[in-house]
Motif scaffolding. Structure first.
Motif, mmCIF file in Angstrom:
data_model
loop_
_atom_site.group_PDB
_atom_site.id
_atom_site.type_symbol
_atom_site.label_atom_id
_atom_site.label_comp_id
_atom_site.label_asym_id
_atom_site.label_seq_id
_atom_site.Cartn_x
_atom_site.Cartn_y
_atom_site.Cartn_z
ATOM 1 N N HIS A 159 -7.272 63.350 8.575
ATOM 2 C CA HIS A 159 -7.789 62.639 9.874
ATOM 3 C C HIS A 159 -8.505 63.357 10.981
ATOM 4 N N HIS A 160 -8.250 64.728 11.124
ATOM 5 C CA HIS A 160 -8.584 65.533 12.296
ATOM 6 C C HIS A 160 -9.085 66.713 11.528
ATOM 7 N N ARG A 161 -9.904 67.580 12.380
ATOM 8 C CA ARG A 161 -10.287 69.135 12.104
ATOM 9 C C ARG A 161 -9.212 69.649 13.197
ATOM 10 N N LEU A 162 -8.646 70.726 12.239
ATOM 11 C CA LEU A 162 -7.698 71.605 12.882
ATOM 12 C C LEU A 162 -8.164 72.908 13.029
ATOM 13 N N LEU A 163 -8.065 73.719 14.174
ATOM 14 C CA LEU A 163 -8.327 75.066 14.252
ATOM 15 C C LEU A 163 -6.863 75.888 14.298
ATOM 16 N N PHE A 164 -6.833 76.457 13.353
ATOM 17 C CA PHE A 164 -5.613 77.543 13.353
ATOM 18 C C PHE A 164 -5.751 78.953 14.069
ATOM 19 N N PHE A 165 -4.764 79.306 14.570
ATOM 20 C CA PHE A 165 -4.879 80.768 15.235
ATOM 21 C C PHE A 165 -3.659 81.124 15.445
ATOM 22 N N GLY A 166 -3.594 82.452 15.946
ATOM 23 C CA GLY A 166 -2.158 83.077 16.117
ATOM 24 C C GLY A 166 -1.773 84.078 14.768
ATOM 25 N N ASN A 167 -0.739 84.956 15.181
ATOM 26 C CA ASN A 167 -0.552 85.907 13.895
ATOM 27 C C ASN A 167 0.163 85.212 12.760
ATOM 28 N N GLY A 168 0.446 84.166 12.743
ATOM 29 C CA GLY A 168 0.851 83.226 11.512
ATOM 30 C C GLY A 168 -0.096 82.479 10.534
ATOM 31 N N ALA A 169 -1.575 82.540 11.370
ATOM 32 C CA ALA A 169 -2.263 81.757 10.610
ATOM 33 C C ALA A 169 -3.042 82.213 9.401
ATOM 34 N N ALA A 170 -3.274 83.690 9.372
ATOM 35 C CA ALA A 170 -3.784 84.319 8.357
ATOM 36 C C ALA A 170 -3.038 83.981 7.085
ATOM 37 N N LYS A 171 -1.801 83.778 6.961
ATOM 38 C CA LYS A 171 -1.377 83.535 5.517
ATOM 39 C C LYS A 171 -1.507 81.974 5.240
ATOM 40 N N PHE A 172 -1.693 81.092 6.029
ATOM 41 C CA PHE A 172 -2.027 80.056 5.697
ATOM 42 C C PHE A 172 -3.394 79.479 5.104
ATOM 43 N N ALA A 173 -4.386 80.349 5.518
ATOM 44 C CA ALA A 173 -5.917 80.378 5.008
ATOM 45 C C ALA A 173 -5.751 80.119 3.629
ATOM 46 N N PRO A 174 -5.333 81.068 2.857
ATOM 47 C CA PRO A 174 -5.699 81.044 1.569
ATOM 48 C C PRO A 174 -4.930 79.579 0.626
ATOM 49 N N LEU A 175 -4.060 78.996 1.285
ATOM 50 C CA LEU A 175 -3.635 77.936 0.672
ATOM 51 C C LEU A 175 -4.403 76.842 1.006
ATOM 52 N N LEU A 176 -5.245 76.764 1.691
ATOM 53 C CA LEU A 176 -6.072 75.567 2.029
ATOM 54 C C LEU A 176 -7.486 75.417 1.387
ATOM 55 N N ASN A 177 -8.103 74.206 1.016
ATOM 56 C CA ASN A 177 -9.353 74.094 0.527
ATOM 57 C C ASN A 177 -9.681 72.677 1.134
ATOM 58 N N THR A 178 -10.408 72.860 2.396
ATOM 59 C CA THR A 178 -10.766 71.649 2.900
ATOM 60 C C THR A 178 -11.529 72.207 4.132
#
Length: 230
Positions: A159-178
């Motif tokens: 329902h939203h666009r999410l902007l991710f950041f911080g030193n934990g965000a990089a390991k989340f990026a490969p898990l998403l396809n949106t």
């Protein structure tokens, strides 16, 4: 009478201090050395005060990054802030680390109703400390530890666009396809953002009890006793 607030950010490997007068930044200093907080924090504070022609006696309050984050770092920041507040008889302000990180990014991001800000701090393995905020800093999802997988925050991403950041965000990026997910790099907690929110808290008289304040660790800290050598 002007309001002079010293802010401390020690929740991450970055040791950061900032000084604001009436919400306006006077100066800041930071050190990016692992495990250096205990030996350098006092020096950074004194150097900042000297460089801005200020003294401890001029301070109206001390603000500290409240967590979550590094257990040791948070303890060091809290001890320094409490010591200063007790000695100077001034208020203690605690600012959410995640909210300050979100404010830091929102400050240079154009407002958009469908965008939520998602700071992520590394909590080891595939876990992060995270929360969701609007551009105005309103809390949408309270700080919580999250286990990262392809379904994490799926409802919010629908329902939203999410902007991710911080030193934990990089390991989340490969898990998403949106297309609803965006990632920013090199965003670290800063005492500048802590000071910005601290001034708002000072105006609300939102202070902590110096004697009983403890940082917001979010999870219980487990310690172990080293095994005796045979």
């Amino acid at each position: 009478m002007s309001t002079l607030i010293l802010s401390l950010e020690t929740s991450s490997p970055v040791c950061s201090v900032a000084l604001h007068r009436d919400g306006q930044l006077l100066g800041q200093s930071e050190l990016r050395l692992e495990k250096s907080h205990s030996s350098h924090l006092s020096l950074l504070i004194q150097q900042l005060l000297d460089n801005t022609n200020s003294t401890l006696q001029n301070l109206s309050a001390v603000a500290v990054s409240d967590g979550p984050g590094s257990y040791t770092g948070l303890r060091i920041g809290a001890a320094a802030a409490k010591g200063l507040c007790y000695a100077l008889d001034i208020p203690l302000i605690a600012v959410s680390t995640l909210q300050a990180l979100a404010q830091q990014v929102a400050a240079f991001t154009p407002p958009a109703e469908d965008v939520l800000f998602c700071p992520m701090l590394d909590a080891r393995r595939m876990e992060v400390y995270s929360a969701l905020y609007t551009h105005e800093g309103q809390e949408v999802l309270a700080p919580a530890p999250l286990i990262l997988d392809s379904e994490t925050l799926a409802e919010q991403l629908a329902h939203h666009r999410l902007l991710f950041f911080g030193n934990g965000a990089a390991k989340f990026a490969p898990l998403l396809n949106t297309p609803h997910a965006g990632f920013l790099t090199a965003i670290e907690p800063s005492a500048i953002a802590v000071g910005t929110l601290a001034y708002q808290a000072f105006q609300r008289q939102d202070f902590r009890d110096v004697a009983y304040y403890e940082p917001f660790y979010l999870k219980e800290v487990h310690t172990t006793t080293p095994k005796a050598r045979a």
